[in-house]
Design a protein around this motif. Structure first.
Motif, mmCIF file in Angstrom:
data_model
loop_
_atom_site.group_PDB
_atom_site.id
_atom_site.type_symbol
_atom_site.label_atom_id
_atom_site.label_comp_id
_atom_site.label_asym_id
_atom_site.label_seq_id
_atom_site.Cartn_x
_atom_site.Cartn_y
_atom_site.Cartn_z
ATOM 1 N N GLU A 17 4.320 3.779 -2.746
ATOM 2 C CA GLU A 17 3.662 4.390 -1.638
ATOM 3 C C GLU A 17 4.171 3.473 -0.137
ATOM 4 N N GLN A 32 5.737 4.365 3.557
ATOM 5 C CA GLN A 32 4.943 3.948 4.724
ATOM 6 C C GLN A 32 5.689 3.306 5.580
ATOM 7 N N TRP A 82 3.610 9.853 6.564
ATOM 8 C CA TRP A 82 3.610 8.459 6.123
ATOM 9 C C TRP A 82 3.474 7.403 6.797
#
Ligand code: HMH
Length: 222
Positions: free
Chosen positions: A141, A145, A169
């Motif tokens: 993730e 991001q 994101w």
């Protein structure tokens, strides 16, 4: 804040690999507006396949949190919210694909996508410890991001039609979410055995490698 956890030490130690994943030429081309839209469409279709494969992986992380986390109440809640948001994310891909004229039903996984999905499957095995799988989940993730946040900075020239993708994101809430995953991972890493720590660090690096391969494939420099 302020206190340096294991993950921050890794980020420092492996900064070049981390930058290769988060500042890949494909991301830089989104940020400077030079991106070839066919690369974006390739990415969109392949990432749809990846995000669908992420669902059972995150579900496996959730089960491990439930079974053996020392603080399972809050860990389960954090992971559950990520799992729940994947439903919306899949709808977003379907909608975005239809806007770009990408036929999702005809998408075939490229090698990098297949390799990454198989890696996720290997992490889903019950014998893979929660510490390892939460570390992988955080890394997966945080790369997006960080990369997409970079495309939304004040001096970025991201094309307007790609802003929404970057927002997905690159928004603050997702940034907070990645912080929550990092906190869980750090807490577990602080008290795991040296053997597990070595395995977790290697898993982090493998995620970064898969992310680089994934961007390479999208940018067709594979
Ligand atoms: C390849 N890595 C890849 N796709 C994503 N959607 C994410 C990470 C973040 O969920």
């Amino acid at each position: 804040q302020g206190e340096v956890g294991i993950i921050d030490k890794w980020l420092k130690k492996h900064l070049l690999m981390y930058m290769a994943a988060t500042r890949h030429p494909m991301i830089l081309s989104i940020r400077d507006g030079s991106i070839n839209i066919s690369c974006f469409k390739t990415w969109l279709g392949q990432d749809y396949l990846f995000v669908r494969a992420l669902v059972p992986f995150v579900a496996s992380v959730l089960i491990k949190a439930w079974n053996d986390s020392d603080d399972s109440n809050t860990d389960v809640e954090v992971i559950l919210s990520g799992l729940a948001s994947l439903k919306d994310e899949i709808s977003w891909f379907q909608n975005e694909a239809s806007n770009w004229g990408v036929q999702l039903s005809h998408i075939v996984a490229h090698k990098a996508t297949g390799d990454y999905c198989r890696f996720l499957e290997s992490l889903m095995l019950p014998e893979v410890e929660f510490t390892i799988s939460i570390t992988a989940y955080w890394a997966i993730e945080v790369v997006y991001q960080d990369a997409f946040t970079h495309c939304l900075e004040d001096d970025a020239k991201t094309p307007p039609e790609l802003q929404e993708t970057c927002q997905r994101w690159g928004n603050d809430e997702f940034g907070q979410y990645c912080q929550s995953l990092k906190k869980i991972a750090n807490r577990r890493l602080e008290k795991c055995s040296d053997d597990l720590l070595v395995k977790a660090e290697a898993t982090f690096l493998r995620v970064l490698e898969h992310e680089v391969q994934f961007w390479n494939m999208s940018a067709m420099v594979e």
